[in-house]
Design an enzyme around this catalytic site. Sequence first.
Site, PDB file in Angstrom:
ATOM      1  CG  ASP A 101      21.849   9.916  45.493  1.00 52.65           C
ATOM      2  OD1 ASP A 101      21.196  10.581  44.845  1.00 52.65           O
ATOM      3  OD2 ASP A 101      22.827  10.114  45.862  1.00 52.65           O
ATOM      4  CE1 TYR A 114      15.629  14.205  53.793  1.00 52.62           C
ATOM      5  CE2 TYR A 114      16.490  16.160  52.887  1.00 52.62           C
ATOM      6  CZ  TYR A 114      16.346  14.890  52.899  1.00 52.62           C
ATOM      7  OH  TYR A 114      17.536  14.074  51.942  1.00 52.62           O
ATOM      8  CG  ASP A 143      18.380  12.024  49.816  1.00 47.69           C
ATOM      9  OD1 ASP A 143      18.598  12.775  48.867  1.00 47.69           O
ATOM     10  OD2 ASP A 143      19.058  11.937  50.781  1.00 47.69           O
ATOM     11  CG  ASP A 191      13.942  -3.494  54.141  1.00 46.87           C
ATOM     12  OD1 ASP A 191      12.812  -3.188  53.737  1.00 46.87           O
ATOM     13  OD2 ASP A 191      14.108  -4.227  55.412  1.00 46.87           O
ATOM     14  CE  LYS A 225      12.169  -1.247  58.328  1.00 44.79           C
ATOM     15  NZ  LYS A 225      12.821  -2.449  57.659  1.00 44.79           N
TER      16      LYS A 225
HETATM   17  C1  IPM Z   1      18.762  16.055  47.081  1.00 44.82           C
HETATM   18  C2  IPM Z   1      19.983  16.250  47.941  1.00 44.82           C
HETATM   19  C3  IPM Z   1      19.544  17.281  48.973  1.00 44.82           C
HETATM   20  C4  IPM Z   1      18.296  16.461  49.638  1.00 44.82           C
HETATM   21  C5  IPM Z   1      20.539  17.876  49.881  1.00 44.82           C
HETATM   22  C6  IPM Z   1      21.771  18.688  49.153  1.00 44.82           C
HETATM   23  C7  IPM Z   1      20.050  18.775  50.846  1.00 44.82           C
HETATM   24  O1  IPM Z   1      20.555  15.226  48.441  1.00 44.82           O
HETATM   25  O2  IPM Z   1      18.108  16.804  46.386  1.00 44.82           O
HETATM   26  O3  IPM Z   1      18.687  14.809  46.728  1.00 44.82           O
HETATM   27  O4  IPM Z   1      18.816  15.736  50.561  1.00 44.82           O
HETATM   28  O5  IPM Z   1      17.432  16.578  49.523  1.00 44.82           O
HETATM   29 MG    MG Z   2      20.001  13.331  47.593  1.00 46.08          MG
END
Ligand code: IPM
Ligand code: MG
Length: 356
Positions: free
Chosen positions: A252, A143, A248, A224, A192
């Site tokens: 999710d 990032y 990240d 993975d 990884k």
């Molecule tokens: C998160 C989001 C952010 C990230 C984006 C919006 C930059 O997806 O906080 O997980 O990738 O960190």
């Molecule tokens: Mg995210």
Amino acid sequence: MNTYTITLLKGDGIGPEIVDQAVKVLDRAAEKFGFGVTYQRALLGGEAIDQTGAPLPEQTVQLCKASDSVLLGAVGGPKWDTLPGDQRPEKGLLGIRAALGLYANLRPATIFKPLKAASPLKDSIIGDRLDIMIVRELTGGIYFGDRGREDQNGVQSAYDTERYSVPEIQRIAHTAFKIAMQRNKRVCSVDKANVLESSRLWRETVTEVARQYPEVQLSYMYVDNCAMQLVRNPGQFDVIVTSNIFGDILSDEASMISGSIGMLASASLSDTNFGLYEPIHGSAPDIAGKGIANPLATILSVSMMLKYSLNQMQAANAIEQAVSKALESARTPDIAVAGLPTVSTAEMGDLVCSLL
Ligand code: IPM
Ligand code: MG
């Protein structure tokens, strides 16, 4: 009486509506548990672009630094999607994480019992309980690494680099082990290392730090495989520690297991436990302003703030319990079920307050 100054970054889309509900709940908790809260507002993301031309105005950084804690709604939306990368709302979010040194991102994935049916996983896979804490490194890696575009004889290429230093890995590893000590004392470091050099250094460093936490059981997993294990047997995880990009993606995935992304909170902490708290969902521009967004993730972010930064454990636990009870009597549309009334964003906020 302790009085805390909280900076509100309401942001875009549903951000303002959900932050308003969380403020209501925080005020109620303050009244009940005997502390004070004052608020100051600052701009971030799209609203900052519209009003100042930049996604992260310097004044926002100053206001955040001058407060005890920061509560963020969400940033971004289609209106700003065509801006160049370094002027997008998301750049404001990455910028504030870096400016405040918020290297440790805690993303709990838990299932509130009343929501078990909302999980896409079968009961037999979820088991009795799901309680995972993802500790994501937040200010390093790909990032923030070297990036660029090149043109060689008319052929375009682009690159981003994943780079981690030993101190960066050490500090996030300490965060993970300390949290594990207060939980079930298990850490799974996800990388990884079969392919990436940065992952091999990650693994060596985490192994080294683990020696200071002999009570914690450390395991390793390739990313993975971890993605697969999260839906095969999520109950095996206690604390997961991983890099910015892997965290990240995995967070999710883990959030969906819990039924609704509208339920999950997060904390981003510096080494002084200063923190920025936000729901892990986005700004949901499609439902903004309709009063139907689920405010519970933001309310739970306030609970995390009370726990990790303000040391008001009783208030933090009371909010969690109030949320759990609220789910038994009403639902916002995203988690609606037959038999329970569907309520608005504000009604859900009021309900949590009344149960506090
Ligand atoms: C998160 C989001 C952010 C990230 C984006 C919006 C930059 O997806 O906080 O997980 O990738 O960190
Ligand atoms: Mg995210």
